[in-house]
Enzyme design. Structure first.
Site, mmCIF file in Angstrom:
data_model
loop_
_atom_site.group_PDB
_atom_site.id
_atom_site.type_symbol
_atom_site.label_atom_id
_atom_site.label_comp_id
_atom_site.label_asym_id
_atom_site.label_seq_id
_atom_site.Cartn_x
_atom_site.Cartn_y
_atom_site.Cartn_z
ATOM 1 N N HIS A 49 -110.235 14.532 4.942
ATOM 2 C CA HIS A 49 -110.940 13.827 3.868
ATOM 3 C C HIS A 49 -112.334 13.447 4.368
ATOM 4 O O HIS A 49 -112.468 12.805 5.420
ATOM 5 C CB HIS A 49 -110.224 12.525 3.504
ATOM 6 C CG HIS A 49 -108.891 12.693 2.851
ATOM 7 N ND1 HIS A 49 -108.715 12.619 1.488
ATOM 8 C CD2 HIS A 49 -107.650 12.892 3.372
ATOM 9 C CE1 HIS A 49 -107.423 12.766 1.189
ATOM 10 N NE2 HIS A 49 -106.756 12.935 2.321
ATOM 11 N N HIS A 76 -105.515 18.768 5.892
ATOM 12 C CA HIS A 76 -106.782 18.593 5.182
ATOM 13 C C HIS A 76 -107.510 17.370 5.702
ATOM 14 O O HIS A 76 -106.910 16.332 5.941
ATOM 15 C CB HIS A 76 -106.563 18.470 3.667
ATOM 16 C CG HIS A 76 -105.514 17.473 3.271
ATOM 17 N ND1 HIS A 76 -104.174 17.724 3.383
ATOM 18 C CD2 HIS A 76 -105.626 16.222 2.783
ATOM 19 C CE1 HIS A 76 -103.493 16.676 2.964
ATOM 20 N NE2 HIS A 76 -104.349 15.742 2.601
HETATM 21 P P1 5GP Z 1 -103.149 13.292 1.238
HETATM 22 O O1 5GP Z 1 -102.549 12.020 0.742
HETATM 23 O O2 5GP Z 1 -102.120 14.402 1.352
HETATM 24 O O3 5GP Z 1 -103.939 13.096 2.513
HETATM 25 O O4 5GP Z 1 -104.238 13.700 0.171
HETATM 26 C C1 5GP Z 1 -104.085 14.726 -0.744
HETATM 27 C C2 5GP Z 1 -105.324 14.719 -1.582
HETATM 28 O O5 5GP Z 1 -105.335 15.892 -2.351
HETATM 29 C C3 5GP Z 1 -105.408 13.549 -2.551
HETATM 30 O O6 5GP Z 1 -106.598 12.821 -2.314
HETATM 31 C C4 5GP Z 1 -105.405 14.205 -3.915
HETATM 32 O O7 5GP Z 1 -106.269 13.574 -4.838
HETATM 33 C C5 5GP Z 1 -105.860 15.607 -3.619
HETATM 34 N N1 5GP Z 1 -105.294 16.609 -4.520
HETATM 35 C C6 5GP Z 1 -103.977 16.767 -4.829
HETATM 36 N N2 5GP Z 1 -103.826 17.794 -5.674
HETATM 37 C C7 5GP Z 1 -105.049 18.312 -5.884
HETATM 38 C C8 5GP Z 1 -105.540 19.399 -6.669
HETATM 39 O O8 5GP Z 1 -104.792 20.118 -7.355
HETATM 40 N N3 5GP Z 1 -106.880 19.631 -6.643
HETATM 41 C C9 5GP Z 1 -107.729 18.891 -5.897
HETATM 42 N N4 5GP Z 1 -109.038 19.200 -5.941
HETATM 43 N N5 5GP Z 1 -107.311 17.839 -5.144
HETATM 44 C C10 5GP Z 1 -105.985 17.557 -5.154
#
Ligand code: 5GP
Length: 139
Positions: A100, A98
């Site tokens: 950001h 993903h």
């Molecule tokens: P990572 O740390 O893996 O790069 O970021 C994961 C992101 O996914 C985090 O910013 C977190 O807030 C977001 N996230 C996790 N679970 C959910 C969810 O169920 N729905 C949405 N919309 N975002 C999520």
């Protein structure tokens, strides 16, 4: 077990979807770092950036390319930090690639991407030469 993001794509978990096409999907982050914080994903599950096939990677970039100005306009941002946490060591929590898109505002108190580093290394010229040669030989 599908990732939480696959469950969002499949409509099993609600999300604020902002874009969808055949291969990519985008929605607002549930814990936004700024208004408009958006996640862009391939619909299919790939854990790391290098797992994404070429054609899907091109689609993903195209979606990011379209969404960055849309997000900036929507929240009247002055810029965006656009980044992937690629691997657990880099802070990736959801094992589904993903991107950001984090809107940035003058004086928002945040840092540049350089702020991710703990202690920065002091590398000699020959070490830098070796690293560059290694990368060039592998790519
Ligand atoms: P990572 O740390 O893996 O790069 O970021 C994961 C992101 O996914 C985090 O910013 C977190 O807030 C977001 N996230 C996790 N679970 C959910 C969810 O169920 N729905 C949405 N919309 N975002 C999520």
């Amino acid at each position: 077990m599908p990732t939480i993001f696959s469950q969002i794509v499949d409509g099993e978990i609600p999300a604020r979807t902002v874009y969808e096409d055949e291969t990519t999907f985008a929605f607002l982050d549930a814990n936004p770092l700024a208004p408009g914080h958006t996640l862009v994903i391939p619909k299919d599950e790939y854990e790391r950036l290098n797992d994404v096939p070429d054609d899907v990677a091109a689609d993903l970039y195209a979606t990011i390319h379209d969404l960055v100005p849309a997000v900036e306009d929507a929240v009247d941002a002055d810029g965006t930090t656009v980044a992937f946490n690629n691997g657990e060591a880099a802070g990736q929590e959801v094992p589904h690639v993903h991107c950001h898109i984090v809107p940035r505002f003058e004086g928002d108190g945040g840092g540049p991407i350089h702020a991710i580093a703990g202690e920065t290394p002091d590398l000699a010229d020959d070490e830098l030469d070796d690293i560059a040669a290694d990368i060039e030989s592998i790519v």
